[in-house]
Design a protein around this motif. Structure first.
Motif, PDB file in Angstrom:
ATOM      1  N   GLY A 195      29.722  40.549  31.778  1.00 45.59           N
ATOM      2  CA  GLY A 195      28.352  40.090  31.575  1.00 45.59           C
ATOM      3  C   GLY A 195      27.409  41.235  31.282  1.00 45.59           C
ATOM      4  O   GLY A 195      26.534  41.135  30.411  1.00 45.59           O
ATOM      5  N   PHE A 196      27.595  42.337  31.994  1.00 46.88           N
ATOM      6  CA  PHE A 196      26.734  43.511  31.829  1.00 46.88           C
ATOM      7  C   PHE A 196      26.806  44.044  30.398  1.00 46.88           C
ATOM      8  O   PHE A 196      25.789  44.429  29.818  1.00 46.88           O
ATOM      9  CB  PHE A 196      27.172  44.596  32.817  1.00 46.88           C
ATOM     10  CG  PHE A 196      26.154  45.677  33.044  1.00 46.88           C
ATOM     11  CD1 PHE A 196      25.246  45.569  34.083  1.00 46.88           C
ATOM     12  CD2 PHE A 196      26.100  46.791  32.225  1.00 46.88           C
ATOM     13  CE1 PHE A 196      24.306  46.569  34.303  1.00 46.88           C
ATOM     14  CE2 PHE A 196      25.170  47.794  32.436  1.00 46.88           C
ATOM     15  CZ  PHE A 196      24.262  47.679  33.479  1.00 46.88           C
ATOM     16  N   ILE A 197      28.008  44.059  29.829  1.00 40.68           N
ATOM     17  CA  ILE A 197      28.185  44.616  28.478  1.00 40.68           C
ATOM     18  C   ILE A 197      27.791  43.617  27.398  1.00 40.68           C
ATOM     19  O   ILE A 197      27.062  43.944  26.465  1.00 40.68           O
ATOM     20  CB  ILE A 197      29.648  45.075  28.278  1.00 40.68           C
ATOM     21  CG1 ILE A 197      29.984  46.215  29.239  1.00 40.68           C
ATOM     22  CG2 ILE A 197      29.880  45.525  26.835  1.00 40.68           C
ATOM     23  CD1 ILE A 197      31.452  46.616  29.233  1.00 40.68           C
ATOM     24  N   PHE A 222      22.369  36.857  23.573  1.00 42.95           N
ATOM     25  CA  PHE A 222      21.435  36.224  24.490  1.00 42.95           C
ATOM     26  C   PHE A 222      22.168  35.665  25.710  1.00 42.95           C
ATOM     27  O   PHE A 222      23.281  35.156  25.602  1.00 42.95           O
ATOM     28  CB  PHE A 222      20.672  35.088  23.803  1.00 42.95           C
ATOM     29  CG  PHE A 222      19.676  35.559  22.782  1.00 42.95           C
ATOM     30  CD1 PHE A 222      18.549  36.268  23.164  1.00 42.95           C
ATOM     31  CD2 PHE A 222      19.870  35.304  21.431  1.00 42.95           C
ATOM     32  CE1 PHE A 222      17.621  36.704  22.229  1.00 42.95           C
ATOM     33  CE2 PHE A 222      18.955  35.734  20.485  1.00 42.95           C
ATOM     34  CZ  PHE A 222      17.821  36.439  20.890  1.00 42.95           C
ATOM     35  N   LEU A 223      21.515  35.725  26.873  1.00 37.65           N
ATOM     36  CA  LEU A 223      22.136  35.333  28.135  1.00 37.65           C
ATOM     37  C   LEU A 223      22.699  33.921  28.089  1.00 37.65           C
ATOM     38  O   LEU A 223      23.858  33.688  28.452  1.00 37.65           O
ATOM     39  CB  LEU A 223      21.124  35.453  29.277  1.00 37.65           C
ATOM     40  CG  LEU A 223      21.619  35.126  30.693  1.00 37.65           C
ATOM     41  CD1 LEU A 223      20.820  35.925  31.722  1.00 37.65           C
ATOM     42  CD2 LEU A 223      21.504  33.643  31.041  1.00 37.65           C
ATOM     43  N   ALA A 233      25.148  37.573  37.105  1.00 42.78           N
ATOM     44  CA  ALA A 233      24.407  38.776  37.505  1.00 42.78           C
ATOM     45  C   ALA A 233      24.489  39.849  36.427  1.00 42.78           C
ATOM     46  O   ALA A 233      23.481  40.470  36.074  1.00 42.78           O
ATOM     47  CB  ALA A 233      24.951  39.318  38.830  1.00 42.78           C
ATOM     48  N   GLY A 234      25.695  40.081  35.900  1.00 41.65           N
ATOM     49  CA  GLY A 234      25.840  41.048  34.817  1.00 41.65           C
ATOM     50  C   GLY A 234      25.025  40.661  33.597  1.00 41.65           C
ATOM     51  O   GLY A 234      24.335  41.500  32.994  1.00 41.65           O
ATOM     52  N   LEU A 235      25.078  39.378  33.229  1.00 38.26           N
ATOM     53  CA  LEU A 235      24.306  38.895  32.083  1.00 38.26           C
ATOM     54  C   LEU A 235      22.805  39.070  32.310  1.00 38.26           C
ATOM     55  O   LEU A 235      22.073  39.537  31.427  1.00 38.26           O
ATOM     56  CB  LEU A 235      24.610  37.412  31.841  1.00 38.26           C
ATOM     57  CG  LEU A 235      26.005  37.043  31.333  1.00 38.26           C
ATOM     58  CD1 LEU A 235      26.197  35.522  31.364  1.00 38.26           C
ATOM     59  CD2 LEU A 235      26.228  37.566  29.916  1.00 38.26           C
ATOM     60  N   SER A 262      14.237  27.360  32.366  1.00 38.82           N
ATOM     61  CA  SER A 262      15.359  26.731  31.662  1.00 38.82           C
ATOM     62  C   SER A 262      16.703  27.288  32.135  1.00 38.82           C
ATOM     63  O   SER A 262      17.714  26.579  32.157  1.00 38.82           O
ATOM     64  CB  SER A 262      15.219  26.933  30.152  1.00 38.82           C
ATOM     65  OG  SER A 262      15.211  28.317  29.830  1.00 38.82           O
ATOM     66  N   GLY A 263      16.729  28.568  32.536  1.00 35.55           N
ATOM     67  CA  GLY A 263      17.962  29.165  33.034  1.00 35.55           C
ATOM     68  C   GLY A 263      18.463  28.468  34.287  1.00 35.55           C
ATOM     69  O   GLY A 263      19.681  28.341  34.500  1.00 35.55           O
TER      70      GLY A 263
END
Length: 452
Positions: free
Chosen positions: A109-111, A117-118, A149-151, A410-411
């Motif tokens: 997710g971090f990369i 976009f998330l 969390a990474g995203l 919205s998330g």
């Protein structure tokens, strides 16, 4: 206008903006423009001066971010279509092993959220979470929270994602410093909010894979397995890290090489965010597009489609620039700076509190970032802030704009739907995770500020 009058005007402006966005559901771009016009008129500015401030604010802001967000969106879209996100996740999970798969998902997710976009990245990768939950019989949250969390961290903290790019443009912060501080604040935030909190909350809330998602998941997995061969991990990782490397190289070259150095000139050019992303996008079109059998027309369609979400972000940021310019013209910046000094409120704390308040009130992280940055912009000149502290302000604002995602975001509903959670459990998991990211990011910003 008196000092008290200007303070009340600033408060009224933010309150009006929140009313228009929340109650009337007016699009944020229009709402920011309307509030800018009203603030200008109430402050005594002439119509001509207001229109000039609109032109200066919109033009100065959009000119800087349009290329970055536009080209960055194209890069992310071709990466998504080619299967780069799946390849990254599968390779990292294989390298980390079954016992540390949650750490692999956090890193994925971090990369991947740097160029994608998330919400898009989550939808692409959620079938992998379903498969892992079914295979291990663990709570879906054990895998989902680390990925989210990474995203969320890089989506908020690390350019060239639109949020920090927009704030950096409004504050005139160096993108290289924003990337560096975003990584410094983001890594511990992702660890604590991801694997650490994910392990804890998964023991408290056991979530099964939503039954209605199982059929679609199986069909999509079969389609991806047989219809296309995924690109290599090394290629995907190299393409994602290339623009970050070039931008950071530019920052360090500017700080360490002589101004008349030819090497500095070259590195400054290719390390410009717009140029770095253009180079990366062209490489991506070739390596993930042309070489993998996509026609020129298909690549063009992919690039064009990517600009749909980018357009509104550019316009909202531009309107935020207008709002900030009008506040500068009214002299509110001087008043806010004096008030902060009298009350002993550090600028980082003020920025975090403003972004947090707007985020909690209306839900959109982008609107919270732009509003907070617009209020901080006039203060920067008054306090004479420059250099790395501006990049820390970007991270602080991004932290505040991440906090306490709830039912107006919205998330919140994206996670609620795809994980099959109740609203109560979504608050206990997603909302707490977002708040941990915000508080750790803010805390790291305060710590780093002690050394610059």
């Amino acid at each position: 206008m008196s000092t008290l009058g200007l303070i009340l005007l600033a408060v009224f402006g933010v309150a009006l903006l929140l009313f228009l966005v929340i109650r009337t559901k007016l699009q944020a771009f229009i709402a920011l423009l309307v509030v800018s016009y009203i603030i200008g008129l109430l402050s005594g500015m002439s119509p001509e001066k207001i229109l000039q401030a609109v032109n200066d604010g919109m033009g100065g802001t959009v000119a800087e971010i349009a290329v970055i967000i536009g080209v960055g969106s194209m890069f992310g879209e071709i990466l998504k279509v080619s299967g780069g996100a799946e390849r990254l996740a599968m390779t990292l999970m294989d390298k980390f092993g079954e016992k540390r798969v949650n750490w692999a998902l956090m890193l994925t997710g971090f990369i991947i959220s740097i160029p994608v976009f998330l919400d898009v990245a989550f939808v692409i990768l959620v079938p992998i979470l379903y498969s892992l939950a079914q295979k291990t019989k663990k709570s879906l949250l054990y895998f989902a929270i680390p990925l989210l969390a990474g995203l969320a961290v890089t989506h908020s903290f690390v350019p060239p994602t639109p949020g920090p790019i927009a704030v950096a443009s409004l504050l005139d912060a160096n993108i290289g410093w924003v990337i560096l501080f975003g990584l410094i604040a983001g890594i511990p935030a992702a660890i604590l909010a991801g694997p650490v909190f994910g392990t804890y909350i998964s023991k408290k809330i056991h979530v099964e894979v939503p039954k209605e998602m199982l059929k679609n998941m199986a069909e999509e997995a079969r389609g991806k397995q047989y219809d296309k061969e995924l690109p290599s991990f090394k290629m995907i990782a190299s393409l994602i890290l290339l623009p970050l490397f070039l931008i950071l190289l530019n920052t360090f070259a500017s700080a360490s090489l002589a101004e008349d150095s030819s090497l500095r000139t070259a590195l400054t050019f290719i390390g410009n965010p717009g140029v770095a992303l253009t180079i990366t996008a062209l490489l991506t079109f070739y390596l993930l597009g042309t070489r993998r059998g996509y026609s020129k027309s298909e690549i063009q369609d992919i690039a064009t489609k990517s600009l749909e979400p980018a357009g509104i972000i550019i316009l909202i940021t531009g309107a935020g620039g207008v709002f900030g310019q009008v506040l500068v013209e009214t002299g509110i910046g001087d008043v806010i700076a004096d008030t902060m000094t009298n009350l002993n409120i550090p600028v980082l704390v003020f920025a975090f509190l403003v972004a947090s308040a707007v985020r909690i009130a209306q839900g959109s992280a982008t609107v919270a970032m732009v509003t907070a940055a617009s209020l901080i912009t006039p203060v920067i000149n008054t306090l004479g802030l420059e250099g790395p502290i501006l990049a820390l302000l970007v991270i602080t604002i991004a932290s505040g704009a991440t906090i306490a995602s709830h039912v107006n975001d919205s998330g919140f509903w994206l996670v609620n739907r795809f994980l099959g959670l109740s609203e109560k459990d979504t608050l206990k998991s997603w909302t707490v995770m977002e708040t941990i990211i915000a508080l750790v990011g803010f805390g790291m910003s305060l710590i780093v500020s002690m050394f610059i």
